[in-house]
Write an enzyme that holds these catalytic residues in place. Sequence first.
Site, short mmCIF file in Angstrom:
data_model
loop_
_atom_site.label_atom_id
_atom_site.label_comp_id
_atom_site.label_asym_id
_atom_site.label_seq_id
_atom_site.Cartn_x
_atom_site.Cartn_y
_atom_site.Cartn_z
N HIS A 145 11.00 0.39 -11.82
CA HIS A 145 11.14 -0.90 -12.51
C HIS A 145 10.05 -1.84 -11.99
O HIS A 145 9.79 -1.88 -10.77
CB HIS A 145 12.51 -1.54 -12.23
CG HIS A 145 13.65 -0.76 -12.79
ND1 HIS A 145 13.90 -0.65 -14.14
CD2 HIS A 145 14.60 -0.02 -12.17
CE1 HIS A 145 14.97 0.11 -14.33
NE2 HIS A 145 15.41 0.52 -13.15
N ASP B 54 0.86 -1.18 0.00
CA ASP B 54 0.00 0.00 0.00
C ASP B 54 0.89 1.23 0.00
O ASP B 54 2.01 1.15 -0.51
CB ASP B 54 -0.98 -0.06 1.18
CG ASP B 54 -2.31 0.63 0.85
OD1 ASP B 54 -2.26 1.70 0.22
OD2 ASP B 54 -3.36 0.10 1.20
#
Length: 443
Positions: A292, A217
Site C-alpha cells: 500500500h 533504503d
Amino acid sequence: MLSRTLLSAIALLPALVVAQLSGTVGPSTSAAKKAATKTCDVTKYGAVADKSTDIGPPLVSAWADCKSGGVVVVPKGDYAIATWATLTGGSKVAIQLDGVIYRTGTAGGNMIFIENTDDFELFSSKGGGAIQGNGYQIHAKGSSSGARILRLYKVTNFSVHDLVLVDAPAFHFSMDTCKNGEVYNMAIRGGNMGGLDGIDVWSTNIWIHDVMVTNKDECVTVKSPATNILVENIYCNWSGGCALGSLGANTAISKVTYKNVYTWSSNQMLMIKSNGGSGYVEDVVFENFIGHGNAYSLDIDQYWSSMSTVAGDGVQLSNVTFKNWKGTEANGAQRGPVKILCADKAPCTGISVTDFAMWTESGSKQWYACQSAYGSGFCLKAGSAKSYGVTTSTQTAAPTGYSAAKMAGDLATAFGTTQSIPIPTIPTSYYPGATPYSAIAGR
Ligand SMILES: *[C@@H]1O[C@H](CO)[C@@H](O)[C@H](O)[C@H]1NC(C)=O
Ligand SMILES: *[C@@H]1O[C@H](CO)[C@@H](O)[C@H](O)[C@H]1NC(C)=O
Ligand SMILES: *[C@@H]1O[C@H](CO)[C@@H](O)[C@H](O)[C@H]1NC(C)=O
C-alpha cells in the site's frame, strides 16, 4: 527456540519454501548450555550503565574471556559506546544484550563487528536489548557517512534475535560470507534517507523472519553471492523496500524465497536492480506480497539509472516466480505495478507472474511494462532468446481481488533525519494474519 533442525523446519513450512534452506540454521549449542560453561558480565570488565563510560573495551575483554565457550552478558541499563568492538575468533559463544547501547563515538566502520566465529548467538533475553545509533546527529548535517551498527562476517551456525537497532549513522545490519544463520524478532528503525539499509545479506543458508524495518533504503535485501536464503514475515513499515541488488559483475544468486512481505510507503515492494553486469539470478520466488502507498511494486530494472553501467551483457534472470501479490500502489499511471525491464543482451526467461492484482490509489489507470522478458503473465512474452523493446499496456479498470488488508500500525509520518528517533518495541505481527514463528524472548 535456540536452534532449528531441517526436520523442524519441514514441520513448519510448506515444501516449496523449505527447499530454499539447506539444513540446520542457528547456533549448535543453546545459550543456557553456554552460560553453564561460563558467563562474562561486562560490568566486571569496566562497563558502567551510566550512558557515558565506553562499553567498547569491556565488551572486547569480556569476549576474550568467554569466546571459547560462554555468554557475554550486558545487563539491563543504559551504556555508551565510544570505540567500536571487533569480536573475532569465537566458538560456542553468545552475547546476551539486555541493556541499551547508545553511540557516542564518531568513527566509521562497524560499531559491533563479529567475525570468524562459529556457534554464535546475539540476543536479548526479554526483547528489550537495543542499540541506538543516534544517526540524526550526523544526518542533520546532511551526511550519511558514519558507522554501520552491526556486521557479521564469516560467522557460521548462528542466530541474532529479539533485538532492536535504531538510527544507524550508515547501515543497520549486514551479514556477509556467513552460513547457517537465523535472524528473527527484530525491529530496525532508521532515518528517512538513503544509505540507511535495514538488513543486507550475502551468505549461504540463512532464514530471516519476523522483522520490521523503517527507513528510506533497503528493507531486507539479498546481494551477491547468495544461495539458500529464506526471507519471511517482513514488515517494511515505511522504507525503501526489499530488493535483490544492486547486481554487478559475476552475480551468483540462487534459491531465494521471499514470503509474506508487507510493504507500506516504500520506493518499491520488490526490486531487482542492475545496469550491465554478468552472472545469474535463478530459482527465486516472491510469494504473498501486500503493498500500500508504494511508488513501484514489482520492479525489475536491468537498466537502473541510479547505478553506473557495469561491463557485461547483463545479469541473466531465470526461473523467477511472483505469486499472490495484492494491494494498491500510489500512482499507477506514473509508476505501474508491473515493470519487468530485462537486459536486451541477456533476456529474462521463465518469469512467472500469477495471482497478481494491484490497483492505483490515485487516478483510474495503471500500466504494465515489459522489455526483453519471457515467461507468463501480463506483458511477458512466450518463448525466449530475442530482445524486444519496451511494451506497455494500460489498464483502466481495477482488477478483481486486488484489495488487501492493511497493518493497523502503519507509520503515518516519517521520522525525518534531524531529531532523535525513539526506540520501538518488537512487534507481535509482521504480516496480516501471520503469527511470528517464535514468541518474543521472555514472554
Ligand atoms: C555448523 O553446523 C553444522 C551442522 O550442525 C556442522 O556440520 C558444522 O561443522 C558447523 N560448523 C561450521 C563451521 O560449519
Ligand atoms: C524454479 O525455482 C524453484 C524455487 O527455487 C524450484 O523449486 C524449481 O525447481 C525451479 N524450477 C526449475 C525448472 O529449475
Ligand atoms: C510501524 O512503525 C510505527 C512507527 O515506528 C509504529 O508506531 C508502529 O507501531 C509500527 N507498526 C507495528 C505493527 O509495529
